[in-house]
Scaffold this motif. Structure first.
Motif, PDB file in Angstrom:
ATOM      1  N   VAL A   4     -15.200  -5.477  -1.431  1.00  0.00           N
ATOM      2  CA  VAL A   4     -14.519  -6.802  -1.436  1.00  0.00           C
ATOM      3  C   VAL A   4     -13.158  -6.694  -2.236  1.00  0.00           C
ATOM      4  CG1 VAL A   4     -15.719  -8.564  -2.972  1.00  0.00           C
ATOM      5  CG2 VAL A   4     -14.408  -9.198  -0.736  1.00  0.00           C
ATOM      6  N   PHE A   5     -13.532  -6.148  -3.672  1.00  0.00           N
ATOM      7  CA  PHE A   5     -12.472  -5.947  -4.432  1.00  0.00           C
ATOM      8  C   PHE A   5     -11.625  -4.468  -3.943  1.00  0.00           C
ATOM      9  CE2 PHE A   5     -10.399  -4.909  -8.561  1.00  0.00           C
ATOM     10  CZ  PHE A   5     -10.452  -5.752  -9.164  1.00  0.00           C
ATOM     11  N   SER A   7      -9.908  -4.878  -1.485  1.00  0.00           N
ATOM     12  CA  SER A   7      -9.501  -4.749   0.171  1.00  0.00           C
ATOM     13  C   SER A   7      -8.631  -5.990   0.708  1.00  0.00           C
ATOM     14  CB  SER A   7     -10.881  -4.923   0.854  1.00  0.00           C
ATOM     15  OG  SER A   7     -11.500  -5.997   0.743  1.00  0.00           O
ATOM     16  N   VAL A   9      -7.947  -8.860   2.400  1.00  0.00           N
ATOM     17  CA  VAL A   9      -8.732 -10.081   3.064  1.00  0.00           C
ATOM     18  C   VAL A   9      -7.609 -11.159   3.279  1.00  0.00           C
ATOM     19  CG1 VAL A   9     -10.651 -11.589   2.508  1.00  0.00           C
ATOM     20  CG2 VAL A   9     -10.601  -9.378   1.481  1.00  0.00           C
ATOM     21  N   THR A 505      -7.808 -16.729  -2.915  1.00  0.00           N
ATOM     22  CA  THR A 505      -8.681 -15.599  -2.321  1.00  0.00           C
ATOM     23  C   THR A 505      -9.004 -14.489  -3.364  1.00  0.00           C
ATOM     24  OG1 THR A 505      -7.415 -16.241  -0.420  1.00  0.00           O
ATOM     25  CG2 THR A 505      -8.246 -13.854  -0.403  1.00  0.00           C
ATOM     26  N   THR A 506      -7.836 -14.189  -4.031  1.00  0.00           N
ATOM     27  CA  THR A 506      -8.341 -12.932  -5.187  1.00  0.00           C
ATOM     28  C   THR A 506      -9.461 -13.365  -6.153  1.00  0.00           C
ATOM     29  OG1 THR A 506      -6.490 -13.840  -6.447  1.00  0.00           O
ATOM     30  CG2 THR A 506      -6.208 -12.030  -4.979  1.00  0.00           C
ATOM     31  N   GLN A 509     -12.510 -12.983  -4.375  1.00  0.00           N
ATOM     32  CA  GLN A 509     -12.800 -11.549  -4.187  1.00  0.00           C
ATOM     33  C   GLN A 509     -13.610 -11.061  -5.499  1.00  0.00           C
ATOM     34  OE1 GLN A 509      -8.889 -10.576  -2.286  1.00  0.00           O
ATOM     35  NE2 GLN A 509      -9.935  -8.957  -1.895  1.00  0.00           N
ATOM     36  N   GLY A 512     -17.150 -12.377  -5.215  1.00  0.00           N
ATOM     37  CA  GLY A 512     -17.863 -11.870  -4.214  1.00  0.00           C
ATOM     38  C   GLY A 512     -18.408 -10.356  -4.656  1.00  0.00           C
ATOM     39  N   ASP A 513     -17.479  -9.512  -5.617  1.00  0.00           N
ATOM     40  CA  ASP A 513     -17.663  -8.282  -5.671  1.00  0.00           C
ATOM     41  C   ASP A 513     -18.933  -8.323  -6.613  1.00  0.00           C
ATOM     42  OD1 ASP A 513     -16.789  -5.381  -6.222  1.00  0.00           O
ATOM     43  OD2 ASP A 513     -16.208  -6.327  -8.022  1.00  0.00           O
ATOM     44  N   ILE A 519     -17.231 -13.860   0.342  1.00  0.00           N
ATOM     45  CA  ILE A 519     -16.100 -14.641  -0.200  1.00  0.00           C
ATOM     46  C   ILE A 519     -16.330 -15.943   0.086  1.00  0.00           C
ATOM     47  CG2 ILE A 519     -14.750 -12.713  -1.119  1.00  0.00           C
ATOM     48  CD1 ILE A 519     -12.909 -13.733   1.084  1.00  0.00           C
ATOM     49  N   ILE A 666      -6.561  -5.970  -6.512  1.00  0.00           N
ATOM     50  CA  ILE A 666      -7.558  -6.708  -5.718  1.00  0.00           C
ATOM     51  C   ILE A 666      -7.431  -6.961  -4.342  1.00  0.00           C
ATOM     52  CG2 ILE A 666      -8.954  -9.055  -5.817  1.00  0.00           C
ATOM     53  CD1 ILE A 666      -7.849  -9.206  -8.914  1.00  0.00           C
ATOM     54  N   ASN A 667      -6.014  -7.297  -3.865  1.00  0.00           N
ATOM     55  CA  ASN A 667      -5.842  -7.395  -2.571  1.00  0.00           C
ATOM     56  C   ASN A 667      -4.709  -6.755  -2.363  1.00  0.00           C
ATOM     57  OD1 ASN A 667      -5.110  -8.476  -0.043  1.00  0.00           O
ATOM     58  ND2 ASN A 667      -6.501 -10.479  -0.158  1.00  0.00           N
TER      59      ASN A 667
END
Lengths: 785, 179
Positions: A4-5, A7, A9, A505-506, A509, A512-513, A519, A666-667
């Protein structure tokens, strides 16, 4: 969740914003809400002889009218929060409403509060003010003259401060084999976040507490400053900045109107709202740039750069805004040597009062100005030597093996691979082919040009010890709380305060990571001083490198405690327990065995507390107050290709190529979006934007009809790419990306246009490069292809 | 101030409202202050930025330049009436998918402009999209992902759906035919 880090998203904040369910400050509605409007000076410099508010008070909808004299005992002056050391700074009093003198067009003179917005504005017209108009001064160099009008009696020659750094002697330039000097002007820009500033205040007299919704990039700084200004204890003030519609630096400052709205709510016992009109935004929300820069470089005949010296006269406007003095000094000065191996550098800065809107940070804040003069003078240096500007850069770029690199001005660049970045950009650009095409087209009377920037940026503000040393009146660490709920869902409280950067979001992430959870199980709370311990906000590309790392540390503290509980549940020692993808397990039994527990199972046990290991408290929450050890230094290479129309002077951007390095991404979608926006603003400065005052201090570019905001059809599709050189001094390996585009693009565009105009002998043009200016330059020049 | 008030009946997002308003009341203020539909934003006062764009009888208009009384007996669609989370409008979907927004403030107006644009030209080229967005200002995105969002919406919209989804097909036809 692993993967997830890094990507792409989709943003978590978008659903509410695309359905009209956001909460911007002006959207806040409260029972009995009163509306404020502010009467503003139409003169740039005048003595207030008399203010008559009696007719306004007779208006049936008007609740109150305040003048400067009414409130001077009740509201303290608006402070400046950045005092560069050893600069003899004059922090002249800035009252929320002018008392006996107005100092710029837009200076507040009176405030009306009415039970209806339209009535409040009607009542402004019922106030009579008698002014004695004084001569005004708008240009900072003129303001330093002996005969210039004096903006503040306590600042002789209108000098607000004088700051210097580094050393480079006259001899270094006089005796150098190659010596190039030039005066550049960084025109004044108007940030124009699309959301006008707004404040809503509600006071509870029984508890003595004030709640304010504010368009703020840094709610805790606002709370701190408003506490002092309004004389209210800090714990009785709550600042909310829920959805903020862009800032670009203009929502950092604490403004007089914000203090007035808080005061009015306290005084009148009803909630009060004030929202600026766009024309008001043009007049009173801080402007950016506006520096006159004399620049010199010295070098060798082989193209080696040896010394740089910059003399900067910065227009501070009529008052020193909250962070204003830090921009032309620290944020500008320290990065002047850029990405090159200068042995010597010297910066000499005068901050000057004028009868104009105060200046403060505008996207990049000091660093675009420094990068502009550096990248422009490097091109002039190349021209002087007859070398290709790319070759001059390549020769002087700090090598990948030279990091950490100590600059002539005392910074330690953390990491970089500048050559790799340049090579990647050159590959995208097809540089040699462009040069060939340029030659061919010139012979046909068509003029294309290419310009580049190889920049390094200082951001991720910053170590607090350094903040103190450079006069910033606050810390620059960041706080984070990670609250894991019994069901394993997570709420994060962060002191960083986004206004479009996609941090919901970031940051999710990042969590979540690390925790191995979706997330959607993570909520990021920001912009509320009651829910968040403390924080210093979002500016200076600090959200990810400072706030993001604060968050990562807090998450790791959660894992640390959870591991203790997991070890107890697995009847193993802590050292035996590994954690991956949301599962605690014993090494060697990664899957399919009973020797594992999920994160959620551990969390539940932490809250049930039926059987915790000795010495472990119930609950699961991680906190951190993270103070970085250094700034971070993103870098990159931008190229712009243009064609200049010989007949009209119009500039067409043929291609724009950007290669940026912000450490680990990160994103990528959000990072790319930040680059796009930055480039657009930077090109805006190069080609179209500019605030213009007449000599009486009237802002001639005071609406969107007069100030050239870039539109969609002004731009080609930007071609962006990243290199990833992990930041070595923070846990996540990240650097900032919010300002790179603005920093890099302006000189790349101007270099391209000047390159296109080379056959006309044009050495430089002041921005914005309007068709008329370009056409005039071509008329004056003689074609010598 | 003492101005004679007047009656306005207007259909907003499919719901009929009857209000007593000052004749000078702007449509955007009626939406935001009287009907509490705060999704429509005010970004300027000279009709340049387009943040306040709504559909009036199916045509994209800047609601800061329309009086509430001019919407009398007409149909208004705001961002709140465009789509729901359960069924987003293709333009909303496009903005989410393609990162067409950052701070989100201009977004409702830009999306309504895009809806208007796609009604007139369901399959615009990139240049046509950029030109069609001339009436809106976004300070965050540099427009590139807005263009991608509109392209996404164009490729995810049935041409027939464009005609039927937002009111007053006859007016839409007028616009298409340049009347």
């Amino acid at each position: 969740m692993s993967g997830v880090f890094g990507s792409k998203v989709k943003r978590k904040e978008d659903p509410r914003l695309i359905t009209g369910q956001g909460t911007y400050t002006d959207d806040v509605k409260l029972p009995n809400l009163a509306h404020a409007a502010i009467l503003r000076s139409p003169y740039a410099h005048a003595v207030i002889k008399r203010v008559d508010v009696s007719k306004a008070l007779e208006h049936p909808s008007v609740l109150a009218v305040f003048t400067g004299k009414d409130i001077v005992q009740k509201i303290g002056p608006i402070p400046t929060a950045w005092l560069p050391p050893d600069s003899d700074i004059k922090t002249t009093a800035h009252y929320a409403l002018a008392i006996d003198k107005v100092r710029y067009v837009g200076d507040g003179v009176a405030m009306v509060v009415a039970d209806d917005l339209y009535a409040a504005k009607d009542a402004l017209e019922l106030i009579t003010v008698e002014y004695e108009v004084l001569p005004a001064v708008v240009n900072q160099e003129a303001a330093m003259g002996k005969m210039a009008p004096v903006v503040h009696e306590d600042a002789p020659n209108n000098v607000a401060f004088h700051w210097q750094a580094g050393d480079a002697t006259d001899e270094m330039f006089a005796n150098a084999p190659v010596h190039v000097s030039h005066r550049f002007v960084q025109q004044r820009l108007i940030p124009n976040a699309m959301e006008p500033r707004s404040s809503v205040a509600q006071y509870n007299a029984s508890t003595g507490s004030l709640t304010m919704w504010l368009t703020s990039q840094n709610p805790h700084i606002h709370r701190l400053l408003l506490s002092g200004i309004l004389g209210l204890p800090e714990h009785h003030i709550r600042i909310l900045a829920i959805d903020v519609g862009g800032g670009f630096g203009s929502k950092i400052a604490c403004y007089p109107d914000e203090a007035l709205v808080g005061f009015a709510a306290m005084e009148l016992g009803v909630p009060v709202k004030w929202t600026e009109e766009r024309r008001e935004n043009f007049l009173v929300t801080t402007h950016g740039r506006d520096m006159i820069l004399d620049v010199e470089v010295a070098g060798e005949a082989d193209g080696t750069l040896t010394a740089i010296r910059v003399h900067n006269i910065a227009n501070m406007g009529a008052y020193l805004s909250t962070a204003g003095p830090g921009v032309p000094t620290i944020l500008f000065g320290l990065i002047v040597p850029g990405a090159y191996r200068f042995a010597h550098a010297k910066v000499d800065v005068y901050g000057v009062f004028t009868n104009t809107t105060p200046t403060d940070a505008y996207r990049g804040a000091g660093r675009p100005e420094a990068t502009y003069v550096l990248e422009r003078i490097v091109d002039l240096f190349a021209l002087e030597l007859g070398m290709d500007p790319v070759e001059v850069r390549r020769k002087n770029l700090i090598g990948a093996d030279e990091f950490p690199y100590h600059t002539a001005l005392g910074l330690e660049y953390d990491s970089g691979n500048y050559q790799q970045s340049l090579d990647k950009a050159l590959g995208m650009v097809k540089y040699e082919e462009f040069r060939q095409e340029q030659e061919e087209l010139r012979s046909q009377g068509r003029y294309i040009g290419i310009g580049c920037t190889t920049y390094v940026e200082i951001c991720g503000l910053g170590p607090s010890q350094v903040a103190g040393a450079v006069g910033f009146q606050g810390g620059l660490w960041e706080s984070s709380t990670v609250r894991v709920h019994p069901t394993g869902k997570v709420t994060v409280f962060t002191g960083a305060s986004p206004h479009g950067q996609g941090e919901e979001t970031t940051f999710a992430q990042i969590v979540g990571d690390r925790l191995g959870i979706p997330i959607d199980d993570v909520e990021i709370v920001h912009g509320d001083t009651d829910r968040i311990a403390m924080g210093w906000g979002t500016y200076g590309s600090r959200t990810t490198p400072v706030g993001g790392n604060a968050l990562a540390i807090a998450v790791d503290r959660v894992i640390e405690k959870a591991r203790k509980i997991a070890a107890h549940m697995l009847e193993a020692s802590e050292a035996e327990v590994e954690f991956q993808n949301g599962i605690f397990y014993i090494s060697g039994h990664e899957s399919g065995t009973v020797r594992q527990v999920t994160f959620q199972e551990v969390v539940l046990q932490a809250y049930l507390a039926w059987n915790l290991p000795a010495g472990v408290e119930p609950g699961l929450e991680g906190h951190s107050f993270y103070d970085p050890v250094n700034f971070v230094y993103p870098f990159g290479s931008h190229f712009c290709m243009v064609e200049v129309d010989r007949e009209t002077g119009e500039i067409a951007i043929l291609r724009y190529v950007a290669v940026d390095d912000c450490g680990r991404v990160i994103n990528p979608m959000i990072a790319e979006g930040q680059v796009h926006g930055g480039i657009a603003q930077g090109i805006g400065q190069a080609l179209w934007e500019g605030a213009v005052y007449d000599d009486r201090g009237q802002l001639l570019t005071g609406t969107f009809m007069d100030y050239a905001m870039p539109k969609a059809h002004f731009f080609p599709e930007f071609e962006t790419a990243f290199t990833e050189t992990p930041a070595p001094q923070n846990l996540l390996g990240v650097k900032g990306i919010g300002e790179t585009g603005t920093i890099a693009s302006t000189p790349a565009v101007v270099n391209a246009v000047i390159d296109a105009l080379r056959p006309f002998g044009v050495r430089d043009l002041d921005m914005p490069l309007t068709p008329e200016k370009v056409w005039q330059a071509m008329q004056k020049g003689s074609v010598s292809a | 101030m003492g101005m004679k008030e007047t009656q306005v009946t207007v259909n907003v997002n499919g719901k009929l409202h009857s209000l007593t308003v000052e004749p000078r009341l702007l449509l955007v203020h009626m939406l935001r202050e009287k009907l509490l539909l705060s999704g429509t934003h005010i970004g300027c006062d000279t009709s340049q930025c387009g943040a306040c764009t709504v559909l009036l009888d199916g045509r994209a208009v800047k609601s800061c330049t329309v009086l509430a009384v001019q919407a009398h007996e007409k149909t208004v669609t705001t961002v709140e009436g465009l789509g729901t989370m359960e069924q987003l409008h293709p333009v909303q979907e496009g903005f989410w998918e393609k990162h067409g927004l950052q701070c989100g403030f201009c977004t409702p107006g830009v999306m309504m402009t895009a809806v208007g644009l796609l009604q007139q030209n369901p399959h615009p080229t990139e240049a046509e999209i950029r030109h069609g967005l001339e009436g809106v200002i976004c300070r965050c995105t540099g427009y590139q992902n807005i263009v991608r969002a509109v392209q996404y919406a164009a490729s995810h919209t049935e041409t027939s759906a464009i005609d039927s989804e937002v009111a007053a097909p006859d007016i839409v036809r007028d616009v298409i035919e340049g009347r």
